[in-house]
Structure formats: C-alpha cells, structure tokens
Design a protein around this motif. Structure first.
Motif, PDB file in Angstrom:
ATOM      1  N   SER A 255       1.041  -0.883  -0.296  1.00  0.00           N
ATOM      2  CA  SER A 255       0.002   0.017  -0.151  1.00  0.00           C
ATOM      3  C   SER A 255       0.734   1.341  -0.029  1.00  0.00           C
ATOM      4  O   SER A 255       1.728   1.752   1.069  1.00  0.00           O
ATOM      5  CB  SER A 255      -1.191   0.348   1.407  1.00  0.00           C
ATOM      6  N   TYR A 256       0.676   1.861  -1.288  1.00  0.00           N
ATOM      7  CA  TYR A 256       1.406   3.371  -1.308  1.00  0.00           C
ATOM      8  C   TYR A 256       1.147   5.014  -0.877  1.00  0.00           C
ATOM      9  O   TYR A 256       0.199   4.712  -1.735  1.00  0.00           O
ATOM     10  CB  TYR A 256       2.596   3.331  -2.054  1.00  0.00           C
ATOM     11  N   ASP A 257       2.072   5.454  -0.673  1.00  0.00           N
ATOM     12  CA  ASP A 257       1.638   7.076  -0.611  1.00  0.00           C
ATOM     13  C   ASP A 257       1.759   7.795  -2.580  1.00  0.00           C
ATOM     14  O   ASP A 257       3.131   7.652  -2.870  1.00  0.00           O
ATOM     15  CB  ASP A 257       2.143   7.673  -0.401  1.00  0.00           C
ATOM     16  N   GLN A 258       0.810   8.010  -2.969  1.00  0.00           N
ATOM     17  CA  GLN A 258       1.140   8.501  -4.527  1.00  0.00           C
ATOM     18  C   GLN A 258       1.904   9.739  -4.517  1.00  0.00           C
ATOM     19  O   GLN A 258       1.987  10.813  -3.459  1.00  0.00           O
ATOM     20  CB  GLN A 258      -0.041   8.834  -5.128  1.00  0.00           C
ATOM     21  N   ARG A 259       2.908  10.148  -5.554  1.00  0.00           N
ATOM     22  CA  ARG A 259       2.898  11.296  -5.172  1.00  0.00           C
ATOM     23  C   ARG A 259       2.646  12.595  -4.749  1.00  0.00           C
ATOM     24  O   ARG A 259       1.275  12.755  -5.358  1.00  0.00           O
ATOM     25  CB  ARG A 259       4.416  11.597  -6.449  1.00  0.00           C
ATOM     26  N   GLY A 260       3.116  13.368  -4.051  1.00  0.00           N
ATOM     27  CA  GLY A 260       2.281  14.545  -3.454  1.00  0.00           C
ATOM     28  C   GLY A 260       1.864  14.335  -2.378  1.00  0.00           C
ATOM     29  O   GLY A 260       0.167  15.063  -1.851  1.00  0.00           O
ATOM     30  N   HIS A 261       1.328  12.950  -1.279  1.00  0.00           N
ATOM     31  CA  HIS A 261       0.839  12.677  -0.823  1.00  0.00           C
ATOM     32  C   HIS A 261       0.658  11.779   0.417  1.00  0.00           C
ATOM     33  O   HIS A 261       2.466  11.242   0.270  1.00  0.00           O
ATOM     34  CB  HIS A 261      -0.193  11.691  -1.217  1.00  0.00           C
ATOM     35  N   GLY A 262       0.934  11.702   1.364  1.00  0.00           N
ATOM     36  CA  GLY A 262       1.484  11.441   2.818  1.00  0.00           C
ATOM     37  C   GLY A 262       2.935  11.258   2.968  1.00  0.00           C
ATOM     38  O   GLY A 262       3.593  12.602   2.839  1.00  0.00           O
TER      39      GLY A 262
ATOM     40  N   SER B 191       4.968  10.539   0.548  1.00  0.00           N
ATOM     41  CA  SER B 191       5.908   9.991  -0.747  1.00  0.00           C
ATOM     42  C   SER B 191       6.454  11.690  -0.823  1.00  0.00           C
ATOM     43  O   SER B 191       5.278  12.555  -0.326  1.00  0.00           O
ATOM     44  CB  SER B 191       4.913   9.877  -1.318  1.00  0.00           C
ATOM     45  N   GLN B 192       7.635  12.102  -1.279  1.00  0.00           N
ATOM     46  CA  GLN B 192       7.539  13.885  -1.856  1.00  0.00           C
ATOM     47  C   GLN B 192       7.021  13.610  -3.026  1.00  0.00           C
ATOM     48  O   GLN B 192       6.225  12.592  -3.797  1.00  0.00           O
ATOM     49  CB  GLN B 192       9.349  13.214  -2.205  1.00  0.00           C
ATOM     50  N   GLY B 193       7.767  14.817  -3.875  1.00  0.00           N
ATOM     51  CA  GLY B 193       6.853  15.008  -5.329  1.00  0.00           C
ATOM     52  C   GLY B 193       5.812  16.152  -5.177  1.00  0.00           C
ATOM     53  O   GLY B 193       5.596  16.201  -4.067  1.00  0.00           O
ATOM     54  N   LYS B 194       5.713  16.029  -6.736  1.00  0.00           N
ATOM     55  CA  LYS B 194       4.020  16.626  -7.072  1.00  0.00           C
ATOM     56  C   LYS B 194       3.061  16.611  -7.947  1.00  0.00           C
ATOM     57  O   LYS B 194       3.226  15.656  -8.103  1.00  0.00           O
ATOM     58  CB  LYS B 194       4.051  17.964  -7.903  1.00  0.00           C
ATOM     59  N   ILE B 195       1.923  16.851  -7.041  1.00  0.00           N
ATOM     60  CA  ILE B 195       0.574  16.255  -7.477  1.00  0.00           C
ATOM     61  C   ILE B 195       0.515  16.624  -9.131  1.00  0.00           C
ATOM     62  O   ILE B 195      -0.060  17.734  -9.653  1.00  0.00           O
ATOM     63  CB  ILE B 195      -0.739  16.540  -6.985  1.00  0.00           C
TER      64      ILE B 195
ATOM     65  N   PHE C 156       0.415  20.364  -5.462  1.00  0.00           N
ATOM     66  CA  PHE C 156      -0.050  20.572  -7.035  1.00  0.00           C
ATOM     67  C   PHE C 156       0.982  21.768  -7.362  1.00  0.00           C
ATOM     68  O   PHE C 156       1.764  21.898  -7.658  1.00  0.00           O
ATOM     69  CB  PHE C 156      -1.398  21.719  -7.015  1.00  0.00           C
ATOM     70  N   ASP C 157       0.875  20.495  -8.632  1.00  0.00           N
ATOM     71  CA  ASP C 157       2.210  20.981  -9.661  1.00  0.00           C
ATOM     72  C   ASP C 157       1.807  22.348 -10.577  1.00  0.00           C
ATOM     73  O   ASP C 157       0.668  22.662 -10.225  1.00  0.00           O
ATOM     74  CB  ASP C 157       2.249  19.957 -10.804  1.00  0.00           C
ATOM     75  N   PRO C 158       2.751  22.974 -10.483  1.00  0.00           N
ATOM     76  CA  PRO C 158       2.673  23.838 -11.177  1.00  0.00           C
ATOM     77  C   PRO C 158       1.192  24.534 -12.532  1.00  0.00           C
ATOM     78  O   PRO C 158       0.533  25.241 -12.358  1.00  0.00           O
ATOM     79  CB  PRO C 158       3.787  24.988 -11.727  1.00  0.00           C
TER      80      PRO C 158
END
Length: 533
Positions: A112-119, A121-125, A224-226
């Motif tokens: 069970s994983y966190d999608q990027r930008g959530h929880g 996990s790093q990154g932008k949605i 959010f990604d730009p």
C-alpha cells in the motif's frame, strides 16, 4: 458539515497514530526460500525522476514451498496509504483497504503506497500523469521483484493485481496500458475521460473542482504541480481552456484506448449511479475499451460513488462523501458481497483458482440488465418545441413516455437539442436531468441526482478543443446524458427536467432564461417484468 469535519479529524488522528507504532524495514531482505511469518513494515524507494515514494509492505505467512502474487493498493485523492492494518482509515473503514488486508491474510504480498504529493511520499501532484504517477506503479513492481522473496511470477514477471477507488482507479488503467505485469485490476468509481468528467460539454464542475483543490493543495499543503495549479485557475473562468485540455489529455484511459494502447489487464470495474463526479458512463466506456482489446471485463453498477459534500448524503454509517455499499443483486436475482467478489476475482486471476461464483458481464444493482449492449440508447422520441423560462423555484418538465406497466431503465440517454433564444441569452446554460413524474403524487424525482449542463456556445468551443470540429451542426448538438437507473410504476411519466441553476455548478450565476428548445432523445430499452432475456 459537522459530520464531514469530524470525519476529516478522525482521519488525521488515525494517520498520526499510524506513525507512532510503525515497524521499520529490515536492513536486508533475503530472497532465499524459507518460511515467512505474517508481518508488515514501512519502506521507501526512489522513482526514476528522483522522487522518494513511501509505502507499507504486508508480508503474508508462507511455508518454504509457497509463493504469493502481489497486490498493489493505493488511496483516493487527498488521502494516504494503509499504513497499519487497524489504526488507519483504510485499515478499519474504507472497503479497498479491507480487501487488501484480507488478501494479505490469505496469502498475498500487499504493498500500500502513498502516491506522489500525498502522505509520506515526495513530489508534486500531476493528476495521474502517465510519466509520473503511472510510472510510480511500475516502480513499486520493480521494487517488489528486487526485494520480496517467494513471489509468484510468469513470463512477464511478478503476477500483480491492483485495487483502489477514485484517484487510485484512474492510475490503474494507465499503468496497465504500460506494463503487462498488471494482470488483474479493480478500478472503483474512477474516470475514463477526466476532461469530460470535470468539464462536461465545456462547463467545469465548479463545486467538485473547488473541493478537489481544497483537499489536494490545502490538505496536502502546496502539493499541486504548477501546471495543475494553472489548470485549476483556468477552470475558475467557467469554461474549458485549450491549455487545461493539453495538460490533462494523456491523463486518462480514453487517450490510451484511442491510441491502440488499451489496458492489458483483466478488469472488474465498479461504478456508481449517484456519482456526479465520475458518472456510470465512465465505467461503461472503460469496460468497452478493455473488451475490445479482448481482455475479460465485468462492470458492476452500484448506487453510490462520489457524493458532493454538503449536497448529497450517504446512507447512515457510511463515509460522508463516498460510498459503494456492501452488496449488489444482479438481474434482480443473485446477490453478491462486493468485497468477497473482489477477492474471488483476484484469486481467479492471480492464483488460478476456479471462480467460486459466476459473475455476469454487467451487473446493475436491482436491474435486469446483464450485457453492455443492454445499456445502449435504442428508442427515439421527439421533444416537442417547449418554452423554457425556469426560475429558482420551478423547473420545466418535458414529458417523454408514460409507462403502461411497471418498467425499469438503465443506460445513457442521448439528446440532440435546438435552442432558440435572443442574443441576451446566447451564453445561457441549462441543466438537464432525466426525471420521473409520479402518477400518484405528481412530484418529480431526478434519477440518481444526475444533471448535465447545456450551453451551445461552450459546447461548440468544447468540441473544437477536443475534436477539432469547426463545421458542426451548432443548432442541434448531440449530448450524452449521465447514465441513470430508474424504475417506473404504471402511469408514471419519464421526462426531462430543465433548470437554470444547479447545486453542482454554483459558480454559474445568470438571470432568468427564456428560450425555445426542441429536438430528439434516444433512450435505452425499457425493461418490463422481472428479468432480462
């Protein structure tokens, strides 16, 4: 509102509790064949673009001669993974987490994983970008093959299934189109065409879009990604822009299907009729795409789905803005427990177990339909020229058909409308619903809470952006209505209810509309009696 806030607070508390007792990942994982004990632990890996992804591994109990397939689970938009099997939102409440937990307890590796930008996990949605979020699914499978022992494999690699609702459903279609290791998917209440879902006929669903922005970029602060932020801002002007379409165009199964890259997995799709965000049409089109690619697919229609906060309400005891129910009754006869049916599906596809129950191609709860063809519009009715001047308190009802006996209907009506008005109302938007007028009470009931916006100018712009159509018959544009399921008693009248405002498009403020409309509607078959043949 109070119940929704309470639900969010409880979710936050459970997530924080999950952080306290988290088990850490061991320094090394042996790939030797040995007896494995049931346990779970937290882990992280790095995607190809350098984004760190957080996930929880659920290790099943396996004897030394056993292998287990992999089940991937991820979360809805704005939420986070099943970090613990009990004290987490998915661990104790949401059905996709319950299925994943049961699968773990019955001999599946589960991630069970966190999608990027959530929880965690790093990154932008980027709203299920095939080059970002879809690639993260592939990253999870790659990590599993490298680090987990006693995986069940075939010629493509680890035999993998995937489950998730809403945001976690859309990514399944894309990842399956990109990687054949995904053999079985269960996308629940998700989109096939996200552009049309969020801005049908070029009119943005302002209330839902605002809520998604709230939980995406505020609840997950500034994630959010730009490009996604700009797309959101563009929708606030009340119409679909070319730049928004260009950003989202490939973030949907419809693009892959139209480019001969259909999902490669067999699919069990669950879609809701009351879902005003992703209507049942989305499940129909995804199922047809997968079937045309010669993969097995089943579609289950439930009454639930996404429910707009503070406007729609779920049954007592369910989550406030989303639910699917516990069971369905197909063909008005056999009843299926949804969680059991999903697990049976995975056992059949990933463990080669014979099916414990025979599931029809199509199952709409309490409806006699059982084939995709049963949903097609087949019977045409003329819509006589009608004067439309709806007010805030009174909609206009256009009768179509009066039932001579009890009947039911399921599917997606299609209308062709001609709207004649003065220049003053040239940019007016009408909201059209399929409704039943009761013979006994004389009151109207909108089927499944669904309505669709109709604005000829925005529809023309929408078709040009999506299809490149510039020389279209603008007087009678064709519009697919949201799929509905309804039952008529003898003497009830099926018709269209037309209004100048909608609870789902509250940004649209306009004066009283005056116009003549006429055209044609094509309805799905009306079923009489208990079951379809």
């Amino acid at each position: 509102m109070r119940s929704y806030v309470l639900w969010l607070c409880c979710s936050l508390v459970l997530v924080l509790q999950g952080c306290v007792h988290a088990t850490t990942q061991p320094n090394s994982i042996t790939l030797k064949t040995t007896e494995l004990k049931q346990r779970y632990y937290q882990a992280k890996t790095t995607a190809a673009d350098g984004t760190v992804l957080a996930f929880t591994v659920y290790q099943p109990h396996l004897t030394s001669d056993q292998t287990a397939p992999l089940l991937l689970h991820t979360h809805g938009f704005g939420l986070s993974r099943m970090k613990r099997p009990e004290l987490s939102l998915y661990g104790f409440l949401l059905p996709t987490g319950q299925v994943a937990k049961t699968a773990w307890q019955n001999g599946y590796w589960v991630i069970s994983y966190d999608q990027r930008g959530h929880g965690d996990s790093q990154g932008k949605i980027r709203l299920t970008d095939p080059e970002k979020e879809a690639q993260d699914v592939i990253t999870m499978m790659n990590w599993a093959e490298k680090n987990l022992p006693q995986l069940t494999k075939n010629q493509n690699g680890v035999r993998t299934g995937m489950i998730g609702e809403s945001y976690a459903g859309g990514v399944q279609y894309l990842a399956s189109a990109l990687d054949p290791r995904l053999q079985a998917i269960v996308p629940i209440t998700t989109w096939y065409d996200i552009v049309h879902s969020l801005a049908p006929n070029g009119v943005p669903k302002s209330n839902w879009i605002a809520f998604l922005n709230l939980i995406g970029d505020w609840w997950n602060w500034n994630k959010f990604d730009p490009e996604l932020k700009q797309a959101y801002l563009d929708t606030q002007q009340g119409q679909l822009k070319q730049s928004t379409y260009d950003f989202l165009n490939t973030h949907q199964a419809s693009w892959f299907c139209s480019h001969n890259q259909a999902p490669q997995a067999d699919a069990l799709i669950i879609q809701g009729f009351r879902d005003v965000l992703f209507p049942f049409n989305e499940g129909i089109k995804a199922a047809q795409c997968i079937q045309q690619a010669q993969h097995e697919v089943h579609l289950i229609g439930v009454q639930g789905g996404h429910l707009q906060p503070f406007t729609q309400h779920s049954p007592l005891g369910s989550t406030p803005f989303w639910y699917i129910g516990k069971s369905v009754r197909c063909g008005n006869q056999q009843q299926y427990n949804l969680q059991k049916t999903i697990l049976t599906w995975f056992n059949q596809k990933l463990k080669d177990q014979p099916p414990a129950e025979s599931l029809p191609e199509l199952c709409v709860d309490q409806s006699p339909v059982n084939h995709f063809a049963d949903l097609k519009p087949v019977t045409s009715y003329d819509l006589k020229k009608t004067w439309i001047a709806p007010t805030a308190s009174q909609a206009v009802f256009i009768p179509i058909h009066t039932a001579q006996q009890s009947a039911s209907m399921a599917g997606s009506p299609v209308i062709s409308l001609n709207m004649e008005t003065t220049p003053e109302y040239a940019d007016a938007t009408l909201f059209i619903s399929v409704a039943i007028k009761s013979k006994i009470t004389g009151k109207y009931t909108i089927l499944n809470d669904q309505s669709v916006p109709f604005n000829p100018a925005k529809k023309a712009s929408y078709d040009q952006i999506r299809l490149g159509l510039t020389d279209q018959n603008s007087k009678t544009p064709s519009i697919e209505l949201p799929s509905v399921y309804g039952q008529l008693n003898q003497g009830d009248t099926l018709g269209l209810l037309i209004n100048s405002e909608s609870l789902y498009y509250q940004k649209i403020q306009q004066p009283k509309i005056e116009a003549w409309i006429s055209g044609q509607i094509v309805l799905p078959k009306l079923w009489h009696g208990a079951a379809a043949n």
